[in-house]
Design a protein around this motif. Structure first.
Motif, PDB file in Angstrom:
ATOM      1  N   ALA A   1     -27.558 -38.306 -12.888  1.00 40.26           N
ATOM      2  CA  ALA A   1     -28.070 -39.621 -13.239  1.00 40.26           C
ATOM      3  C   ALA A   1     -29.191 -40.039 -12.309  1.00 40.26           C
ATOM      4  N   ALA A   2     -29.120 -39.562 -11.065  1.00 36.48           N
ATOM      5  CA  ALA A   2     -30.125 -39.931 -10.069  1.00 36.48           C
ATOM      6  C   ALA A   2     -31.347 -39.035 -10.107  1.00 36.48           C
ATOM      7  N   GLY A   3     -31.351 -38.029 -10.965  1.00 42.78           N
ATOM      8  CA  GLY A   3     -32.538 -37.194 -11.098  1.00 42.78           C
ATOM      9  C   GLY A   3     -32.599 -36.058 -10.120  1.00 42.78           C
ATOM     10  N   GLY A   4     -31.559 -35.826  -9.337  1.00 42.01           N
ATOM     11  CA  GLY A   4     -31.480 -34.594  -8.566  1.00 42.01           C
ATOM     12  C   GLY A   4     -31.804 -34.707  -7.104  1.00 42.01           C
ATOM     13  N   ALA A   5     -32.286 -35.830  -6.611  1.00 44.12           N
ATOM     14  CA  ALA A   5     -32.590 -35.940  -5.186  1.00 44.12           C
ATOM     15  C   ALA A   5     -31.874 -37.133  -4.611  1.00 44.12           C
ATOM     16  N   ALA A   6     -31.000 -36.895  -3.612  1.00 45.02           N
ATOM     17  CA  ALA A   6     -30.323 -38.007  -2.955  1.00 45.02           C
ATOM     18  C   ALA A   6     -31.325 -38.772  -2.111  1.00 45.02           C
ATOM     19  N   SER A   7     -31.013 -40.028  -1.839  1.00 42.30           N
ATOM     20  CA  SER A   7     -31.926 -40.842  -1.050  1.00 42.30           C
ATOM     21  C   SER A   7     -31.746 -40.584   0.422  1.00 42.30           C
ATOM     22  N   GLY A   8     -32.600 -41.220   1.224  1.00 40.87           N
ATOM     23  CA  GLY A   8     -32.483 -41.110   2.672  1.00 40.87           C
ATOM     24  C   GLY A   8     -31.216 -41.747   3.186  1.00 40.87           C
ATOM     25  N   LEU A   9     -30.431 -42.427   2.307  1.00 42.73           N
ATOM     26  CA  LEU A   9     -29.172 -43.015   2.746  1.00 42.73           C
ATOM     27  C   LEU A   9     -28.087 -41.976   2.900  1.00 42.73           C
ATOM     28  N   GLY A  10     -28.385 -40.720   2.547  1.00 44.34           N
ATOM     29  CA  GLY A  10     -27.405 -39.644   2.690  1.00 44.34           C
ATOM     30  C   GLY A  10     -26.207 -39.887   1.797  1.00 44.34           C
TER      31      GLY A  10
ATOM     32  N   VAL B   1     -38.350 -35.441 -18.868  1.00 45.86           N
ATOM     33  CA  VAL B   1     -39.282 -36.220 -18.062  1.00 45.86           C
ATOM     34  C   VAL B   1     -39.261 -35.678 -16.636  1.00 45.86           C
ATOM     35  N   PRO B   2     -40.165 -36.145 -15.775  1.00 48.06           N
ATOM     36  CA  PRO B   2     -40.178 -35.637 -14.399  1.00 48.06           C
ATOM     37  C   PRO B   2     -38.846 -35.875 -13.701  1.00 48.06           C
ATOM     38  N   ARG B   3     -38.498 -34.931 -12.815  1.00 48.65           N
ATOM     39  CA  ARG B   3     -37.257 -35.031 -12.057  1.00 48.65           C
ATOM     40  C   ARG B   3     -37.574 -35.003 -10.564  1.00 48.65           C
ATOM     41  N   ASN B   4     -36.882 -35.851  -9.827  1.00 44.61           N
ATOM     42  CA  ASN B   4     -36.996 -35.834  -8.371  1.00 44.61           C
ATOM     43  C   ASN B   4     -36.062 -34.773  -7.807  1.00 44.61           C
ATOM     44  N   VAL B   5     -36.584 -33.966  -6.928  1.00 41.08           N
ATOM     45  CA  VAL B   5     -35.823 -32.844  -6.384  1.00 41.08           C
ATOM     46  C   VAL B   5     -35.956 -32.847  -4.867  1.00 41.08           C
ATOM     47  N   ARG B   6     -34.839 -32.731  -4.183  1.00 40.06           N
ATOM     48  CA  ARG B   6     -34.849 -32.614  -2.725  1.00 40.06           C
ATOM     49  C   ARG B   6     -34.687 -31.153  -2.339  1.00 40.06           C
ATOM     50  N   VAL B   7     -35.557 -30.675  -1.461  1.00 39.53           N
ATOM     51  CA  VAL B   7     -35.494 -29.307  -0.970  1.00 39.53           C
ATOM     52  C   VAL B   7     -35.460 -29.326   0.552  1.00 39.53           C
TER      53      VAL B   7
ATOM     54  N   LEU C   1     -26.709 -30.350   5.948  1.00 42.03           N
ATOM     55  CA  LEU C   1     -27.028 -30.091   4.547  1.00 42.03           C
ATOM     56  C   LEU C   1     -26.131 -30.909   3.626  1.00 42.03           C
ATOM     57  N   ALA C   2     -24.858 -31.023   3.971  1.00 40.89           N
ATOM     58  CA  ALA C   2     -23.937 -31.806   3.148  1.00 40.89           C
ATOM     59  C   ALA C   2     -24.357 -33.269   3.107  1.00 40.89           C
ATOM     60  N   ALA C   3     -24.893 -33.774   4.195  1.00 39.91           N
ATOM     61  CA  ALA C   3     -25.345 -35.159   4.220  1.00 39.91           C
ATOM     62  C   ALA C   3     -26.601 -35.367   3.387  1.00 39.91           C
ATOM     63  N   GLU C   4     -27.461 -34.346   3.316  1.00 35.65           N
ATOM     64  CA  GLU C   4     -28.700 -34.452   2.556  1.00 35.65           C
ATOM     65  C   GLU C   4     -28.514 -34.150   1.074  1.00 35.65           C
ATOM     66  N   LEU C   5     -27.577 -33.280   0.738  1.00 43.37           N
ATOM     67  CA  LEU C   5     -27.347 -32.810  -0.626  1.00 43.37           C
ATOM     68  C   LEU C   5     -28.630 -32.364  -1.328  1.00 43.37           C
ATOM     69  N   PRO C   6     -29.393 -31.458  -0.718  1.00 47.36           N
ATOM     70  CA  PRO C   6     -30.610 -30.975  -1.387  1.00 47.36           C
ATOM     71  C   PRO C   6     -30.265 -30.190  -2.647  1.00 47.36           C
ATOM     72  N   ALA C   7     -31.202 -30.164  -3.578  1.00 47.20           N
ATOM     73  CA  ALA C   7     -31.014 -29.368  -4.786  1.00 47.20           C
ATOM     74  C   ALA C   7     -31.118 -27.882  -4.476  1.00 47.20           C
ATOM     75  N   VAL C   8     -32.074 -27.522  -3.612  1.00 45.04           N
ATOM     76  CA  VAL C   8     -32.302 -26.120  -3.259  1.00 45.04           C
ATOM     77  C   VAL C   8     -32.591 -26.031  -1.764  1.00 45.04           C
TER      78      VAL C   8
ATOM     79  N   ARG D   1     -27.799 -25.915  -5.492  1.00 51.17           N
ATOM     80  CA  ARG D   1     -26.689 -26.803  -5.823  1.00 51.17           C
ATOM     81  C   ARG D   1     -26.233 -26.515  -7.251  1.00 51.17           C
ATOM     82  N   ASP D   2     -24.917 -26.544  -7.481  1.00 51.82           N
ATOM     83  CA  ASP D   2     -24.413 -25.985  -8.732  1.00 51.82           C
ATOM     84  C   ASP D   2     -24.522 -26.899  -9.941  1.00 51.82           C
ATOM     85  N   ASP D   3     -25.198 -28.057  -9.821  1.00 53.24           N
ATOM     86  CA  ASP D   3     -25.511 -28.798 -11.036  1.00 53.24           C
ATOM     87  C   ASP D   3     -26.887 -28.421 -11.569  1.00 53.24           C
ATOM     88  N   LEU D   4     -27.574 -27.501 -10.898  1.00 53.27           N
ATOM     89  CA  LEU D   4     -28.798 -26.916 -11.422  1.00 53.27           C
ATOM     90  C   LEU D   4     -28.467 -25.565 -12.052  1.00 53.27           C
TER      91      LEU D   4
END
Length: 408
Positions: A19-28, A54-60, A110-117, A205-208
């Motif tokens: 729902a958030a488009g794949g990238a967690a915020s800086g709030l961890g 549509v475009p997706r936000n991705v954290r790496v 990494l767990a706090a950031e939850l990056p996509a890749v 991350r396994d939702d990708l």
């Protein structure tokens, strides 16, 4: 690393991430909102009932895990001789760097950031075996001492288990680099062989969805012929995964370019740029490139930029942002980061949104117990780099054409 849960009890982290488009915020872990960008799947100009990606936000993230000793110390010497005492010294340095505790600390980050890749470098595997080394023989030591990948993924799984969310990470692709074995001899006469295997790894991350993978070695690598005739090659390569998040597909590449030779590093950068140029659609490169935007280590960086790659940090930040390197033993009290060699770069329809470093402050160090008492260590000699980018879906550019053909 995915663990089934009662989905009726509470929303899963996977559903929240989607729902958030794949990238967690800086709030961890405290918040999962993304940087401002579209996340709906229904386009305003699409026909009724059509769903348009549509475009997706991705954290790496890119992380050099840090061997805990000079990587070359196992495999090369100024004298071009095999020096068992030096091999033993480097082996003990790795042990003293507390790889288990360090990998768990990196996993927690990494767990706090939850990056996509995630792109990982210096994912070492240390093994030992009988002292049967002969020059040029195939590595055969099999007694496991440290497997950085296993330590990291186990630590990441344990961290994610602390939270009641259904999300995990998969090892998408592993690039095997250096694999060498040398004899070690301690001051008490103890003899054994030490085998060092170096790898680059992509975690997803396994939702990708992982659509395809690729890996390979560079054509030119740093090498030397020792006096006993053994050719030692510090092989480097790349690991690539093409992944998809709800219609937004992109290629993610991680690599660790050569450090000991400017000529070799530049040649590897040219080969890497050619690989990326042949990719269809958005590309994100995240790795330890051992090259800087300026100074005497800039040539490989220049080749990458000339090929069309864009430096995310430079696009967003005015500050230097050094990522390398802490002291060899990781015990320095003040940060020694001086050079920005760890990069996130992009090609194709990718928009940089945010970039920052991790593990740069002395307060980020971990405390470990040693025979001499507790000491504080950096989790790696490199800082991590976290970047949020917006990735355009591959199909987006065809939508107007398709609508025109079907609806005039």
């Amino acid at each position: 690393m995915t663990h089934p849960r009662d989905e009726s009890a509470a929303p899963s982290r996977r559903s929240v991430l989607r729902a958030a488009g794949g990238a967690a915020s800086g709030l961890g872990l405290a918040g999962l909102a993304t940087p401002a960008a579209a996340t709906a799947t229904q386009s305003d100009d699409a026909p009724d009932g059509w769903s348009v990606p549509v475009p997706r936000n991705v954290r790496v993230v890119t992380r050099n895990l840090g061997l805990g000793a000079r990587l070359y110390g196992f495999v090369d010497t100024d004298s071009l001789q095999v020096e068992p005492a030096q091999v033993y010294e480097r082996y003990q340095q790795v042990r003293a760097s507390a790889p288990g505790e360090r990998m768990r600390a990196i996993a927690a980050g990494l767990a706090a950031e939850l990056p996509a890749v995630v792109g990982l470098q210096e994912v070492a595997r240390i093994r030992r075996g009988p002292n049967d080394y002969t020059g040029g023989s195939e590595p055969n030591a099999e007694r496991e001492v440290y497997d950085f990948l296993e330590l990291l993924t186990d630590g990441l799984e344990a961290e994610l288990e602390r939270y009641d969310f259904d999300v995990g990470y998969e090892v998408a692709v592993v690039s095997g680099n250096l694999d060498e074995e040398f004899p070690a001899e301690g001051p008490d006469g103890e003899r054994f062989d030490v085998r060092l295997t170096d790898r680059d790894v992509v975690l997803v991350r396994d939702d990708l969805t992982v659509r395809s993978t690729d890996d390979g070695d560079y054509g030119l690598n740093v090498s030397a012929v020792l006096e006993d005739g053994t050719r030692v090659s510090v092989t480097r390569g790349y690991a690539l995964a093409t992944v998809e998040l709800e219609g937004a597909r992109f290629s993610f590449v991680t690599t660790h370019l050569a450090v000991a030779s400017r000529i070799v590093r530049e040649a590897q950068a040219v080969q890497l740029a050619g690989l990326i140029e042949r990719r269809d659609g958005p590309v994100v490169l995240a790795g330890d490139l051992n090259t800087t935007p300026e100074g005497d280590r800039s040539s490989a960086y220049e080749r990458l930029v000339e090929s069309g790659l864009r430096d995310t940090w430079a696009a967003l930040r005015d500050e230097p942002g050094p990522t390398c390197c802490q002291g060899e033993l990781l015990r320095n009290n003040r940060s020694r980061l001086r050079s920005r060699v760890d990069h996130v770069m992009t090609a194709g329809p990718v928009v940089p949104l945010a970039a920052r470093r991790t593990d740069t402050d002395p307060g980020d160090r971990i405390e470990v117990d040693t025979p001499d008492g507790p000491v504080r260590l950096w989790s790696s000699d490199h800082a991590g780099v976290v970047a949020d980018v917006r990735v355009e879906p591959r199909t987006r550019e065809f939508v107007p054409l398709l609508q025109g053909l079907l609806f005039g």
